[in-house]
Enzyme design. Structure first.
Site, PDB file in Angstrom:
ATOM      1  NE  ARG A 159      40.248  37.681  34.639  1.00 21.32           N
ATOM      2  CZ  ARG A 159      40.463  37.200  36.034  1.00 21.32           C
ATOM      3  NH1 ARG A 159      40.151  36.254  36.478  1.00 21.32           N
ATOM      4  NH2 ARG A 159      41.508  37.589  36.560  1.00 21.32           N
ATOM      5  CB  SER A 231      44.707  40.436  32.365  1.00 23.03           C
ATOM      6  OG  SER A 231      45.101  40.425  33.555  1.00 23.03           O
ATOM      7  CD  GLU A 328      40.109  39.930  30.774  1.00 22.68           C
ATOM      8  OE1 GLU A 328      39.447  39.450  32.034  1.00 22.68           O
ATOM      9  OE2 GLU A 328      40.020  40.879  30.707  1.00 22.68           O
TER      10      GLU A 328
END
Ligand code: EPU
Length: 335
Positions: A159, A231, A328
């Protein structure tokens, strides 16, 4: 100046001082050079599906609306897909599936634009974009010109990428080239495997895409109906010793750390769940009952309210399990 609401899938109100829509690369370059020369803060917005926005965004919000996707066959099972940054990611996935091009089936139904995909190196159900990314075309605000970065130059991680670490300061992605073909099916991610367990006949790319779509629809809120950014936390990396300490408190799975990183990866969802946050509501924000890694805007929440709940979760998980969760999505703006 033409201010207005910045589009975002979390559906929070955020007013930018100025909003510009750009449809081609020349226009984008002009807008960026103008903003940078006059020291006007410029924020690039793609699909707005990984942004947590506070009430106001100073300067100019540039909405990337560059369109077009090309599918180039280089060999029997060897393809290059070139997508403009403003294309919807799902258009790219569907175009590949229709042509029988394999590789993107696990990345179906991820919200957002193609240009945003490399920024956080989108990943799901055992696949990551970085496996297929050949190059990206970027406007380099430091050098004030377009250039091309190869996959390795994008510095991909879990990510993460050079764009997330440096963005929005240096590179603006306008196009990406994916190289696809020959990828084996990845159907052993637990949720996907159990979805396919009752499947009769051969499992092909479309079957996997269908299974992934079913799992996503079951577990994740549809941003077209309920504000969210997927997320809200990354899955943390821990050392073996930290893992033992967590395991003394909670029964938890662990996975290998992504290439280039040390330790083991553990599911943040499990920690949040074990700490009792599943389904919890605070103000107009809720921890999604079917996947506690996701926070949803029940309607009318501000970015600040969403971040307040996230902070509450992070502090509590740290206090209970000694694991520091990292956000995130990208947080932008001021209150
Ligand atoms: N879990 C719970 N309680 C729950 C749900 C999950 O304890 O209510 C635990 C279970 O142990 C489960 C584990 O969490 O096995 C993992 O859950 P899941 O398979 O749903 O995946 P995740 O690790 O929570 C990641 C990505 C998702 C991606 C899925 C599938 C991150 C931050 N998230 O979630 O990506 O779709 O895997 O590959 O890596 C996103 O980035 O926005 C996103 C949704």
């Amino acid at each position: 100046m033409n201010g207005g609401q910045v589009p975002n899938t979390l559906r929070v109100e955020c007013i930018a001082e100025d909003i510009r829509r750009v449809h081609d690369e020349n226009d984008l370059a002009e807008q960026l050079v103008h903003a940078d020369t006059h020291q006007i803060p410029a924020t690039i917005v793609g699909g707005g599906s990984n942004l947590v926005l506070r009430n106001r965004l100073p300067g100019v919000a540039i909405l990337l609306e560059l369109c077009g996707t090309a599918f180039e066959r280089l060999g029997d099972d060897d393809w290059r897909i070139v997508a403009a940054a403003g294309e919807n990611w799902q258009t790219v996935v569907d175009g590949a599936l229709q042509r029988g091009i394999g590789g993107l089936e696990n990345l179906t139904l991820i919200p957002g634009s193609a240009g945003a995909a490399p920024v956080q190196n989108i990943g799901a159900y055992g696949r990551e974009l970085s496996e297929f990314l050949e190059s990206v075309t970027v406007f380099d605000r430091q050098e004030q010109c377009y250039s091309t970065l190869t996959g390795p130059q994008c510095g991909f991680g879990y990510r993460d990428s050079v764009f997330k670490r440096d963005a929005p300061n240096r590179y603006v992605i306008t196009r990406l080239a994916l190289r696809l073909g020959g990828a084996a099916l990845a159907a052993d991610y637990p949720d996907v495997a159990s979805e396919l367990a009752d499947h009769r006949g051969t499992v092909d790319r479309k079957t996997v895409a269908g299974a992934v779509a079913k799992v996503r629809r079951r577990k994740l809120p549809d941003p077209a109906r309920i504000g969210n950014v997927g997320s809200f936390f990354k899955n943390p990396m821990v050392t073996e010793a930290e893992l033992d300490a967590v395991r003394a408190l909670v029964d938890i799975d662990d996975y290998p750390a992504p290439a280039g990183t040390e330790g083991r990866k553990i599911p943040a969802a499990r920690l949040i769940d074990a700490a009792g946050w599943k389904g919890v509501r605070k103000d107009r924000v809720q921890v999604w009952p079917r996947q506690p890694l996701v926070l949803v805007n029940l309607g009318g929440a501000t970015g600040g309210e969403v971040l307040a709940l996230a902070t509450g979760i992070r502090d509590d998980v740290y206090r209970k399990y000694g694991v520091a969760l990292e956000l995130e999505p990208v947080v932008l703006g001021t209150d």
